[in-house]
Write an enzyme that holds these catalytic residues in place. Structure first.
Site, mmCIF file in Angstrom:
data_model
loop_
_atom_site.group_PDB
_atom_site.id
_atom_site.type_symbol
_atom_site.label_atom_id
_atom_site.label_comp_id
_atom_site.label_asym_id
_atom_site.label_seq_id
_atom_site.Cartn_x
_atom_site.Cartn_y
_atom_site.Cartn_z
ATOM 1 N N ALA A 122 0.794 -1.232 0.000
ATOM 2 C CA ALA A 122 0.000 0.000 0.000
ATOM 3 C C ALA A 122 0.827 1.283 0.000
ATOM 4 O O ALA A 122 0.255 2.375 0.030
ATOM 5 C CB ALA A 122 -0.936 -0.016 1.213
ATOM 6 N N ASN A 191 1.782 -3.023 8.313
ATOM 7 C CA ASN A 191 2.330 -3.363 6.999
ATOM 8 C C ASN A 191 3.120 -2.227 6.374
ATOM 9 O O ASN A 191 4.261 -2.404 5.975
ATOM 10 C CB ASN A 191 1.206 -3.823 6.065
ATOM 11 C CG ASN A 191 0.625 -5.145 6.511
ATOM 12 O OD1 ASN A 191 1.336 -6.126 6.644
ATOM 13 N ND2 ASN A 191 -0.665 -5.164 6.788
ATOM 14 N N HIS A 221 -1.101 8.337 4.928
ATOM 15 C CA HIS A 221 0.268 8.109 5.398
ATOM 16 C C HIS A 221 1.175 9.138 4.736
ATOM 17 O O HIS A 221 1.119 9.308 3.513
ATOM 18 C CB HIS A 221 0.779 6.724 4.975
ATOM 19 C CG HIS A 221 -0.049 5.584 5.469
ATOM 20 N ND1 HIS A 221 -0.127 5.227 6.792
ATOM 21 C CD2 HIS A 221 -0.817 4.688 4.805
ATOM 22 C CE1 HIS A 221 -0.915 4.168 6.919
ATOM 23 N NE2 HIS A 221 -1.351 3.827 5.723
HETATM 24 N N1 NAD Z 1 1.688 -4.939 2.475
HETATM 25 C C1 NAD Z 1 0.650 -4.122 2.558
HETATM 26 O O1 NAD Z 1 0.735 -2.928 2.286
HETATM 27 C C2 NAD Z 1 -0.673 -4.679 3.006
HETATM 28 C C3 NAD Z 1 -1.827 -3.920 2.817
HETATM 29 C C4 NAD Z 1 -3.040 -4.462 3.230
HETATM 30 C C5 NAD Z 1 -3.100 -5.715 3.842
HETATM 31 N N2 NAD Z 1 -1.938 -6.416 4.011
HETATM 32 C C6 NAD Z 1 -1.950 -7.736 4.671
HETATM 33 O O2 NAD Z 1 -2.310 -8.721 3.720
HETATM 34 C C7 NAD Z 1 -2.920 -9.826 4.391
HETATM 35 C C8 NAD Z 1 -4.246 -10.185 3.686
HETATM 36 O O3 NAD Z 1 -5.125 -9.079 3.764
HETATM 37 P P1 NAD Z 1 -6.652 -9.216 3.302
HETATM 38 O O4 NAD Z 1 -7.270 -7.886 3.472
HETATM 39 O O5 NAD Z 1 -6.734 -9.919 2.003
HETATM 40 O O6 NAD Z 1 -7.212 -10.199 4.454
HETATM 41 P P2 NAD Z 1 -8.574 -11.023 4.450
HETATM 42 O O7 NAD Z 1 -8.866 -11.278 5.896
HETATM 43 O O8 NAD Z 1 -9.606 -10.382 3.611
HETATM 44 O O9 NAD Z 1 -8.183 -12.417 3.744
HETATM 45 C C9 NAD Z 1 -7.293 -13.340 4.303
HETATM 46 C C10 NAD Z 1 -7.644 -14.723 3.761
HETATM 47 O O10 NAD Z 1 -6.608 -15.624 4.173
HETATM 48 C C11 NAD Z 1 -7.208 -16.824 4.655
HETATM 49 N N3 NAD Z 1 -6.283 -17.398 5.636
HETATM 50 C C12 NAD Z 1 -5.991 -16.914 6.863
HETATM 51 N N4 NAD Z 1 -5.070 -17.696 7.449
HETATM 52 C C13 NAD Z 1 -4.784 -18.686 6.574
HETATM 53 C C14 NAD Z 1 -3.901 -19.797 6.604
HETATM 54 N N5 NAD Z 1 -3.133 -20.055 7.683
HETATM 55 N N6 NAD Z 1 -3.854 -20.605 5.540
HETATM 56 C C15 NAD Z 1 -4.613 -20.359 4.448
HETATM 57 N N7 NAD Z 1 -5.483 -19.334 4.378
HETATM 58 C C16 NAD Z 1 -5.563 -18.498 5.416
HETATM 59 C C17 NAD Z 1 -8.541 -16.405 5.243
HETATM 60 O O11 NAD Z 1 -9.460 -17.479 5.255
HETATM 61 C C18 NAD Z 1 -8.963 -15.278 4.300
HETATM 62 O O12 NAD Z 1 -9.748 -15.758 3.226
HETATM 63 C C19 NAD Z 1 -3.092 -9.390 5.857
HETATM 64 O O13 NAD Z 1 -2.013 -9.901 6.620
HETATM 65 C C20 NAD Z 1 -2.967 -7.883 5.786
HETATM 66 O O14 NAD Z 1 -2.480 -7.315 6.985
HETATM 67 C C21 NAD Z 1 -0.739 -5.932 3.593
#
Ligand code: NAD
Length: 270
Positions: A122, A191, A221
């Site tokens: 992001a 993140n 941010h």
């Molecule tokens: N790098 C960045 O800038 C940034 C930005 C936003 C979100 N993120 C991160 O990305 C990740 C995903 O975000 P999201 O909004 O898609 O989340 P979300 O909750 O919408 O989706 C996560 C999915 O992963 C599945 N899941 C959870 N644990 C699991 C496991 N051990 N094995 C298999 N599947 C599993 C869940 O069932 C769910 O469908 C989060 O950790 C979030 O913090 C990073």
């Protein structure tokens, strides 16, 4: 099979996905629609969400993937990250905030096999900050995150801070300190803070401010950095994902951009 520019076998980059939520479902849909040239979605591993390419275990995921995209959360990265690399499969991490845990960071770094890619997600602008660091040290790197005041209340805050946030008349700085502590206190902001820390001067030297603003409707941010190469200020106001208000919608597209760039197309930004 001949190697392509990026070292992947022809003819397509096989992409496996851990997590098919707000980010993963968009990545899956776009890959299936041909958004990334010469890349194909081959497996989806999610504890809950169904998908036509769903696999039931990590071994099935790895046998179908040249690169695994982790978009599932800290626990999933902890459970599978090292094993993905050790299988010789590249790993693209989206849950960067998990690396604020020093043990996990070093385990992921030290694992041998596939490459470790950290998705910029992001935020951006890390390319110029890294170039600036080659010129000379960055003396100050900071990130200020402004959110709606009501969204920043935490049980560990003092009465006065909670009252100021609830009163909602002026912006309130609720945290001012190192990134490592910010990631622990505000995991949902970890993140971007972690990405900035890892790309620049580390979790203990990036300064983080968290501000609750009664006027704010979304998240903003502002990254600032200065050193001999120059002074930099980068700001980000991302639209939220319709499926997860805590996730910026652009993050999924950052994954697609990374999958494009890791194949080193003939014309690319480096
Ligand atoms: N790098 C960045 O800038 C940034 C930005 C936003 C979100 N993120 C991160 O990305 C990740 C995903 O975000 P999201 O909004 O898609 O989340 P979300 O909750 O919408 O989706 C996560 C999915 O992963 C599945 N899941 C959870 N644990 C699991 C496991 N051990 N094995 C298999 N599947 C599993 C869940 O069932 C769910 O469908 C989060 O950790 C979030 O913090 C990073």
């Amino acid at each position: 099979m001949g190697a392509r520019h990026g070292g992947y076998p022809d003819p397509v980059l096989r992409v496996g996905l851990i997590g098919c939520g707000a980010i993963g479902s968009v990545v899956a849909r776009e890959l299936s629609g041909g958004a990334v040239e010469r890349a194909e979605l081959t497996a989806v591993f999610d504890l809950v969400v169904d998908h036509p390419l769903r696999v039931q275990d990590r071994e099935s995921l790895l046998s179908r993937s040249d690169v695994v995209v982790e978009a599932a959360g800290h626990g999933a990265l902890r459970a599978h990250g090292v094993a993905v690399r050790e299988s010789g499969t590249d790993l693209l991490v989206v849950s960067i905030g998990a690396l604020a845990d020093e043990d996990l960071e070093s385990q992921l770094r030290q694992a041998e096999g596939g490459r470790l890619f950290l998705c910029t997600g992001a935020i951006g602008g890390l390319d110029i900050l890294r170039a600036a660091m080659l010129f000379g040290p960055l003396e100050e790197v900071a990130i200020s995150s402004t959110k709606p005041a009501a969204a920043l209340s935490r049980p560990w805050m003092g009465e006065d801070v909670l009252d100021a946030l609830a009163d909602g008349s002026v912006p309130v700085t609720v945290f001012d300190g190192p990134a490592r502590e910010a990631c622990a206190r505000f995991p949902e902001s970890a993140n971007v803070t972690a990405t900035l820390s890892l790309a620049t001067v580390g979790f203990d030297r990036v300064r983080v401010q968290m501000v609750g603003d009664p006027e704010a409707t979304g998240v903003r941010h502002v990254v600032s950095a200065s050193g001999v190469a120059g002074n930099y200020e980068l700001s980000f106001e991302n639209a939220a994902s319709p499926d997860n208000p805590r996730t910026s919608a652009v993050t999924a597209y950052s994954v697609l951009r990374a999958l494009t760039d890791m194949q080193r197309p003939p014309v690319s930004f480096l």
